[in-house]
Design an enzyme around this catalytic site. Structure first.
Site, mmCIF file in Angstrom:
data_model
loop_
_atom_site.group_PDB
_atom_site.id
_atom_site.type_symbol
_atom_site.label_atom_id
_atom_site.label_comp_id
_atom_site.label_asym_id
_atom_site.label_seq_id
_atom_site.Cartn_x
_atom_site.Cartn_y
_atom_site.Cartn_z
ATOM 1 N N ASP A 91 0.851 -1.188 0.000
ATOM 2 C CA ASP A 91 0.000 0.000 0.000
ATOM 3 C C ASP A 91 0.886 1.238 0.000
ATOM 4 O O ASP A 91 2.111 1.159 0.140
ATOM 5 C CB ASP A 91 -0.963 -0.020 1.182
ATOM 6 N N SER A 92 0.279 2.398 -0.160
ATOM 7 C CA SER A 92 1.064 3.622 -0.363
ATOM 8 C C SER A 92 1.453 4.324 0.925
ATOM 9 O O SER A 92 2.299 5.216 0.907
ATOM 10 C CB SER A 92 0.256 4.593 -1.224
ATOM 11 N N GLY A 93 0.823 3.955 2.033
ATOM 12 C CA GLY A 93 1.035 4.647 3.293
ATOM 13 C C GLY A 93 -0.036 5.663 3.603
ATOM 14 O O GLY A 93 -0.110 6.184 4.720
ATOM 15 N N PHE A 95 -3.338 5.424 4.028
ATOM 16 C CA PHE A 95 -4.343 5.070 5.040
ATOM 17 C C PHE A 95 -3.779 5.247 6.442
ATOM 18 O O PHE A 95 -4.426 5.799 7.330
ATOM 19 C CB PHE A 95 -4.821 3.634 4.838
ATOM 20 N N ASP A 145 -2.276 8.375 -1.976
ATOM 21 C CA ASP A 145 -3.538 9.096 -1.926
ATOM 22 C C ASP A 145 -3.832 9.522 -0.502
ATOM 23 O O ASP A 145 -3.172 9.102 0.447
ATOM 24 C CB ASP A 145 -4.687 8.220 -2.454
ATOM 25 N N GLN A 188 -11.383 7.619 -5.280
ATOM 26 C CA GLN A 188 -11.928 8.212 -4.060
ATOM 27 C C GLN A 188 -13.254 8.905 -4.399
ATOM 28 O O GLN A 188 -13.751 8.780 -5.509
ATOM 29 C CB GLN A 188 -10.920 9.191 -3.448
ATOM 30 N N GLY A 215 -11.337 4.462 0.220
ATOM 31 C CA GLY A 215 -12.255 5.243 1.043
ATOM 32 C C GLY A 215 -13.441 4.486 1.567
ATOM 33 O O GLY A 215 -14.430 5.096 1.993
ATOM 34 N N CYS A 303 -13.091 -28.836 7.844
ATOM 35 C CA CYS A 303 -11.892 -28.063 7.523
ATOM 36 C C CYS A 303 -10.658 -28.955 7.609
ATOM 37 O O CYS A 303 -10.535 -29.780 8.516
ATOM 38 C CB CYS A 303 -11.759 -26.883 8.483
ATOM 39 N N HIS A 334 -5.933 -21.456 10.792
ATOM 40 C CA HIS A 334 -7.311 -21.840 10.466
ATOM 41 C C HIS A 334 -8.029 -20.712 9.730
ATOM 42 O O HIS A 334 -8.686 -20.944 8.707
ATOM 43 C CB HIS A 334 -8.100 -22.213 11.720
#
Length: 374
Positions: A91-93, A95, A145, A188, A215, A303, A334
């Protein structure tokens, strides 16, 4: 080799396909486990792969602060550093910086902020974000962003969206020509359709290798998120992958896939595993509850993960309550296994044009609730 996306089948708005990269193929719809600090907590990389994960997510903000992108580059790049040779998205940082409201100053140039670790000052711009992600060596890079907070009025959302679009162009310019690596733009516009449409138009004009719906999952609730997803993905190019950032719970994922999303990520399966919560076909099970203490049955008899195959609910309850490390390991394994099994089920259902039946069964089984107490 370039990064490419090939759709194999559709069912309504839902798509299944393959993102091809030099480091391997990513089957879509894809769920990306989050390796915030170059590790999926409580898991070895080979065990994450064993759950069915094709790609991991790394966190630009955390890695730039510790151990630093420069150090990771000197040590051979993020793949070698964390012993994961398959694709990585970073990610770009944006958030994380959004969440540091009290520690940041936002300008047209970028964001100045203080580290939550030691209080040191940093300046993150579109150009610096691209440099950090280049040093990390990630296969899929996110444009820098501003993640618009929720709630936001139309004026605030527009100002944020327009800034992100200017930063998107700067990110594209700084990214340059990097064969074998992809750059995704981020739509956005909060919950306003006209702003989402304008954002998508600007991103398409810049031309990215994939597109994220940003967003969302920031407090608006599932109904409002789905309302936005009813139209926002349609505004993005059909021939490119669509990524919903930070989502989510299993029913969020199913609803997003129904609405045309190809990629998702969330810390929930690993974070919940460390707190004793397990995701199962019949909903969320809290292994801390006393009802499990004398239960010899597996967590989920259908499972095939190690937690369900080799250990009882009684044992899982014990190690979670005793705060033994193996409890976090087993429940995280799990949960990641369950998420990847869900993604495979969605891919198979879309390919068979049987998604509606799959979704009905998914919700019906969850509505049954956990197995009866012995």
């Amino acid at each position: 080799m370039t990064v490419s996306f090939r759709r194999l089948a559709t069912d309504g708005k839902a798509r299944t396909g393959v993102i091809s990269t030099p480091r391997g193929e990513i089957r879509t719809p894809a769920f990306m486990p989050v390796g915030t600090a170059a590790t999926v907590k409580a898991m070895l990389p080979e065990n994450v792969r064993a759950t069915g994960a094709d790609i991991l997510l790394g966190n630009t903000y955390h890695l730039m602060l510790r151990p630093t992108a420069e150090r990771i580059a000197r040590l051979g790049g993020l793949h070698r550093f964390m012993n994961w040779e398959r694709p990585i998205l970073t990610d770009s940082g944006g958030f994380q910086v959004m969440s540091l409201t009290a520690l940041r100053k936002l300008t047209e140039e970028g964001v100045r902020f203080k580290s939550h670790i030691d209080g040191s000052s940093h300046h993150l711009t579109p150009e610096r974000s691209m440099e950090i992600q280049r040093l990390l060596g990630s296969d899929i890079v996110m444009a820098f962003d501003e993640c618009t907070p929720f709630p936001a009025d139309e004026k605030t959302a527009r100002k944020s969206m327009e800034l992100s679009m200017r930063w998107a162009q700067r990110s594209r310019d700084a990214f340059g020509d990097r064969p074998g690596h992809a750059l995704f733009g981020i739509q956005q516009g909060s919950v306003f359709p006209d702003q989402r449409a304008e954002s998508a138009e600007k991103l398409r004009a810049i031309d990215f290798d994939g597109y994220a719906v940003g967003g969302l999952a920031v407090g608006e609730g599932q109904k409002m998120m789905f309302d936005v997803l009813d139209y926002a993905p349609n505004m993005l190019p059909e021939e490119k992958p669509r990524y919903l950032m930070g989502v989510g719970k299993p029913d969020d994922i199913v609803g997003a896939v129904e609405r045309g999303i190809d990629m998702m990520d969330c810390v929930l399966p690993s974070r919940s595993g460390r707190t004793g919560q397990a995701f199962t076909r019949r909903g969320v099970v809290n292994l801390r509850n006393a009802r499990h203490a004398d239960d010899p049955r597996p967590l989920d008899e259908e499972c095939g993960c190690p937690a369900c195959r080799s250990y009882s609910r009684g044992y899982l309850h014990h190690v979670i309550r005793a705060q033994e490390i193996i409890g976090s390991m087993l429940l995280t394994w799990h949960n990641l296994h369950y998420y990847q099994e869900l993604m495979q089920g969605l891919r198979d259902a879309i390919a068979a044009e049987a998604l509606a039946a799959f979704v009905r069964d998914f919700h019906a089984t969850r509505a049954e609730g956990d197995i009866d107490i012995l």
